[in-house]
Motif scaffolding. Structure first.
Motif, PDB file in Angstrom:
ATOM      1  N   LYS A   1       0.833  -1.267  -0.133  1.00 18.21           N
ATOM      2  CA  LYS A   1      -0.005   0.033   0.059  1.00 18.21           C
ATOM      3  C   LYS A   1       0.843   1.326  -0.023  1.00 18.21           C
ATOM      4  CE  LYS A   1      -4.459  -1.264   0.233  1.00 18.21           C
ATOM      5  NZ  LYS A   1      -5.332  -0.791  -0.756  1.00 18.21           N
ATOM      6  N   VAL A   2       2.222   0.913  -0.114  1.00 19.32           N
ATOM      7  CA  VAL A   2       3.175   2.056  -0.263  1.00 19.32           C
ATOM      8  C   VAL A   2       3.564   2.184  -1.786  1.00 19.32           C
ATOM      9  CG1 VAL A   2       5.121   3.279   0.510  1.00 19.32           C
ATOM     10  CG2 VAL A   2       3.949   1.773   1.943  1.00 19.32           C
ATOM     11  N   ARG A   3       3.261   3.343  -2.352  1.00 18.74           N
ATOM     12  CA  ARG A   3       3.511   3.561  -3.690  1.00 18.74           C
ATOM     13  C   ARG A   3       4.819   4.419  -3.615  1.00 18.74           C
ATOM     14  NH1 ARG A   3       0.211   4.989  -8.412  1.00 18.74           N
ATOM     15  NH2 ARG A   3       1.725   5.640 -10.001  1.00 18.74           N
ATOM     16  N   HIS A   4       6.025   3.923  -4.138  1.00 19.56           N
ATOM     17  CA  HIS A   4       7.139   4.636  -4.292  1.00 19.56           C
ATOM     18  C   HIS A   4       7.206   5.312  -5.672  1.00 19.56           C
ATOM     19  CE1 HIS A   4       8.607   3.174  -0.619  1.00 19.56           C
ATOM     20  NE2 HIS A   4       8.310   1.950  -0.823  1.00 19.56           N
ATOM     21  N   LEU A   5       7.155   6.489  -5.934  1.00 20.83           N
ATOM     22  CA  LEU A   5       7.236   7.328  -7.102  1.00 20.83           C
ATOM     23  C   LEU A   5       8.733   7.185  -7.761  1.00 20.83           C
ATOM     24  CD1 LEU A   5       5.083  10.609  -6.726  1.00 20.83           C
ATOM     25  CD2 LEU A   5       4.455   8.019  -7.525  1.00 20.83           C
ATOM     26  N   GLU A   6       8.719   6.842  -8.968  1.00 26.51           N
ATOM     27  CA  GLU A   6      10.051   6.923  -9.477  1.00 26.51           C
ATOM     28  C   GLU A   6      10.794   8.111  -9.655  1.00 26.51           C
ATOM     29  OE1 GLU A   6       9.512   3.981 -12.854  1.00 26.51           O
ATOM     30  OE2 GLU A   6       8.246   2.808 -11.766  1.00 26.51           O
ATOM     31  N   LYS A   7      12.219   7.779 -10.135  1.00 29.64           N
ATOM     32  CA  LYS A   7      12.661   9.019 -10.299  1.00 29.64           C
ATOM     33  C   LYS A   7      12.053   9.862 -11.629  1.00 29.64           C
ATOM     34  CE  LYS A   7      17.666  10.615 -12.042  1.00 29.64           C
ATOM     35  NZ  LYS A   7      17.771  11.598 -11.238  1.00 29.64           N
ATOM     36  N   TRP A   8      11.864  10.931 -11.368  1.00 22.91           N
ATOM     37  CA  TRP A   8      11.306  12.404 -12.067  1.00 22.91           C
ATOM     38  C   TRP A   8       9.667  12.233 -12.139  1.00 22.91           C
ATOM     39  CZ3 TRP A   8      14.376  15.663 -12.455  1.00 22.91           C
ATOM     40  CH2 TRP A   8      15.718  15.772 -12.966  1.00 22.91           C
ATOM     41  N   GLN A   9       9.517  11.165 -11.699  1.00 21.73           N
ATOM     42  CA  GLN A   9       7.741  11.114 -11.414  1.00 21.73           C
ATOM     43  C   GLN A   9       7.226  12.034 -10.208  1.00 21.73           C
ATOM     44  OE1 GLN A   9       6.542   7.232 -10.398  1.00 21.73           O
ATOM     45  NE2 GLN A   9       6.520   6.512 -12.795  1.00 21.73           N
TER      46      GLN A   9
ATOM     47  N   ASP B   1       4.481  11.246 -15.102  1.00 23.54           N
ATOM     48  CA  ASP B   1       5.641  10.426 -15.421  1.00 23.54           C
ATOM     49  C   ASP B   1       6.245  11.024 -16.621  1.00 23.54           C
ATOM     50  OD1 ASP B   1       7.676   8.641 -15.866  1.00 23.54           O
ATOM     51  OD2 ASP B   1       6.403   7.050 -15.781  1.00 23.54           O
ATOM     52  N   PRO B   2       7.151  12.020 -16.576  1.00 26.19           N
ATOM     53  CA  PRO B   2       7.959  12.578 -17.545  1.00 26.19           C
ATOM     54  C   PRO B   2       8.788  11.634 -18.407  1.00 26.19           C
ATOM     55  CG  PRO B   2       8.561  13.601 -15.414  1.00 26.19           C
ATOM     56  CD  PRO B   2       7.908  12.373 -15.287  1.00 26.19           C
ATOM     57  N   LEU B   3       8.803  10.283 -17.963  1.00 23.27           N
ATOM     58  CA  LEU B   3       9.719   9.281 -18.781  1.00 23.27           C
ATOM     59  C   LEU B   3       8.890   8.314 -19.285  1.00 23.27           C
ATOM     60  CD1 LEU B   3      12.715   8.918 -16.374  1.00 23.27           C
ATOM     61  CD2 LEU B   3      12.632  10.419 -18.316  1.00 23.27           C
ATOM     62  N   VAL B   4       7.475   8.487 -19.264  1.00 28.08           N
ATOM     63  CA  VAL B   4       6.606   7.469 -20.064  1.00 28.08           C
ATOM     64  C   VAL B   4       6.993   7.274 -21.398  1.00 28.08           C
ATOM     65  CG1 VAL B   4       4.825   9.177 -20.873  1.00 28.08           C
ATOM     66  CG2 VAL B   4       4.210   6.774 -19.904  1.00 28.08           C
ATOM     67  N   GLU B   5       6.848   6.040 -21.849  1.00 29.50           N
ATOM     68  CA  GLU B   5       7.028   5.775 -23.080  1.00 29.50           C
ATOM     69  C   GLU B   5       6.334   6.635 -23.969  1.00 29.50           C
ATOM     70  OE1 GLU B   5       6.937   1.713 -26.113  1.00 29.50           O
ATOM     71  OE2 GLU B   5       6.221   1.610 -23.916  1.00 29.50           O
ATOM     72  N   ASN B   6       6.904   6.944 -25.080  1.00 32.95           N
ATOM     73  CA  ASN B   6       5.984   7.868 -26.090  1.00 32.95           C
ATOM     74  C   ASN B   6       5.804   9.446 -25.572  1.00 32.95           C
ATOM     75  OD1 ASN B   6       5.052   8.278 -28.537  1.00 32.95           O
ATOM     76  ND2 ASN B   6       3.114   7.677 -28.229  1.00 32.95           N
ATOM     77  N   SER B   7       6.461   9.944 -24.472  1.00 36.87           N
ATOM     78  CA  SER B   7       6.206  11.050 -23.865  1.00 36.87           C
ATOM     79  C   SER B   7       6.600  12.169 -25.022  1.00 36.87           C
ATOM     80  CB  SER B   7       7.398  11.185 -22.854  1.00 36.87           C
ATOM     81  OG  SER B   7       7.194  12.690 -22.224  1.00 36.87           O
ATOM     82  N   PRO B   8       5.722  13.097 -24.802  1.00 37.34           N
ATOM     83  CA  PRO B   8       5.741  14.259 -25.710  1.00 37.34           C
ATOM     84  C   PRO B   8       6.893  15.128 -25.403  1.00 37.34           C
ATOM     85  CG  PRO B   8       3.883  14.754 -24.375  1.00 37.34           C
ATOM     86  CD  PRO B   8       4.354  13.260 -23.962  1.00 37.34           C
ATOM     87  N   PHE B   9       7.520  15.076 -24.356  1.00 33.09           N
ATOM     88  CA  PHE B   9       8.731  15.951 -24.201  1.00 33.09           C
ATOM     89  C   PHE B   9      10.067  14.921 -23.746  1.00 33.09           C
ATOM     90  CE2 PHE B   9       6.393  15.913 -20.260  1.00 33.09           C
ATOM     91  CZ  PHE B   9       7.541  15.930 -19.251  1.00 33.09           C
TER      92      PHE B   9
END
Ligand SMILES: [Zn+2]
Length: 437
Positions: A58-66, A392-400
């Motif tokens: 139940k602990v959501r660790h956000l990834e780097k840059w998220q 998530d800025p690093l998502v696949e197909n991110s527009p930037f």
């Protein structure tokens, strides 16, 4: 599991009453039954997990840059007009209304058509991070009830209004004063009785010229009974400016409809006296920059509204504004502010443009203030509902793109100006995930 808190661990960005933007790294936010129960530094995580009996999963660790940000608040959108968003952009307001808008809205007598358009607009706005929306529907009570139900099912937070319009409307799309009032009463009674904490009916006279004074006064009396929020359009075009003074806002005020949760769309041509009255009543402005440019209505001086201390947020005004994305509204607000700056510079004057931090505040906490919901949503604060977006800025197909030299502040700006729904991997309303990749 109901009752077990969820913990988000990582970076977040939001606005506070004092500051347009505050960023935090290494924080934990606890959410239980839709509400934020704690915001602490990550060093407290093990203690908090045991104190609240939170299992690891139940602990959501956000990834780097998220990062986590508050949900976006669209203070002005016409759900039926989504049917033609992105098209029919050649005319100015009154011709646009009679040529495209009224014929489209008239089709919402057909519930099958309404179901198709309303399902899509709610789905699309949620996907784009609009956790709270202030909707205009049409004159039709049944279709407006349907919109209400669709929003309830999707889990969006919203105000929903059956439009009132007994004047200056075409023969195929009009109602009498009596019908307008009766249908509004029935719509309000049937929806208020549901006691949905997220979705509320809103009194929705279209604009001053579209409602008789008798109807406006009757809506005021109805509202005294139910104490609902109110929305309308005001001073959108130069043609709406009367002989000066308080003739436009005065009529709403006389009816008791200028309140802390009254949303006035546009107000491009608002006078000093009218701004003073707005401030006095605590009513807010829905600034809809895409619409103001697309319909060639004008430029609202947001800097001046802020300096006056009036409440203001952003609206897409779909489909006067062609995009239902609040990120587009934020970008358009930036362009309008810079356009005013260019005009002022030509006159040898200085003009302070809106910063990205101010734009962010307008799209989140500012909007919640305009809707009178800032005790419940708008930022991350213990006791408020958890309406948030995981970006998530690093998502696949991110527009930037992200570079090693980027700071957290750079990433936030890139997302605000280049990001889209692909970056919004989770959208939560009152702690419940409603949309996401
Ligand atoms: Zn509008």
């Amino acid at each position: 599991m109901a009752g077990t808190p969820t913990i988000f661990h990582g970076s977040f960005v939001h606005s506070t009453k004092e500051k347009d933007m505050v960023t935090h790294n290494d924080m934990v936010i606890g959410v239980e039954r839709g509400k934020i129960i704690f915001i602490e530094h990550e060093t407290r995580l093990p203690d908090l997990m045991s104190e609240y009996s939170v299992p690891r999963d139940k602990v959501r660790h956000l990834e780097k840059w998220q990062f986590l940000m508050p949900g976006l608040v669209d203070t002005h959108i016409h759900a039926p007009q989504y049917a033609f968003a992105g098209s029919k952009m050649d005319l100015q307001l009154y011709d646009w209304l009679s040529t495209y808008t009224f014929p489209t809205e008239a089709k919402f007598k057909d519930l099958k058509y309404a179901m198709d358009v309303y399902s899509k607009v709610v789905d699309r706005t949620l996907k784009n991070g609009t956790t709270t929306a202030c909707y205009f529907a049409t004159l039709h009570r049944d279709a407006t009830n349907l919109l209400f139900q669709i929003i309830e099912k999707a889990g969006q937070r919203a105000y929903v209004g059956k439009v009132n319009m007994d004047c200056c409307s075409p023969t195929y799309y009009k109602e009498t004063m009596e019908e307008s009032l009766e249908d509004t009463k029935k719509f309000v009674e049937s929806t208020v009785s549901k006691k949905n904490p997220l979705v509320t009916p809103i009194i929705t006279p279209r604009f001053t010229g579209s409602c008789s004074e008798e109807l406006i006064m009757s809506l005021g009396r109805l509202n005294q009974q139910y104490q609902l929020p109110v929305q309308t359009h005001e001073l959108e075009t130069r043609a709406d400016v009367g002989t000066g003074g308080l003739n436009h806002l005065h009529i709403w005020d006389k009816a008791g409809l200028l309140k802390h949760n009254t949303v006035l769309a546009h107000c491009v041509y608002i006078s000093e006296e009218e701004l003073d009255l707005l401030k006095l009543r605590g009513s807010g402005i829905a600034h809809c920059p895409n619409s103001n440019i697309t319909l060639r209505s004008g430029f609202l001086d947001v800097r001046h509204v802020l300096e006056k201390g009036c409440k203001i947020g952003l609206g897409t005004d779909v489909s006067g504004g062609y995009s239902c994305s609040m990120l587009d509204a934020l970008r358009s607000a930036s362009q309008v502010s810079k356009t005013i700056a260019i005009q002022r510079e030509e006159r040898g004057e200085n003009y302070e443009i809106l910063t990205y931090k101010e734009l962010f505040r307008l799209a989140t906490l500012g909007g919640s203030e305009v809707m009178g919901l800032d005790e419940t949503i708008g930022n991350f604060q213990v006791g408020k509902d958890f309406d948030g977006i995981v970006v998530d800025p690093l998502v696949e197909n991110s527009p930037f793109d992200v570079f090693s030299t980027d700071t957290f502040s750079d990433i936030i700006q890139k997302f605000l100006f280049l990001g889209d729904d692909r970056n919004m991997i989770d959208v939560f309303v009152a702690g419940t995930r409603t949309s996401g990749r």
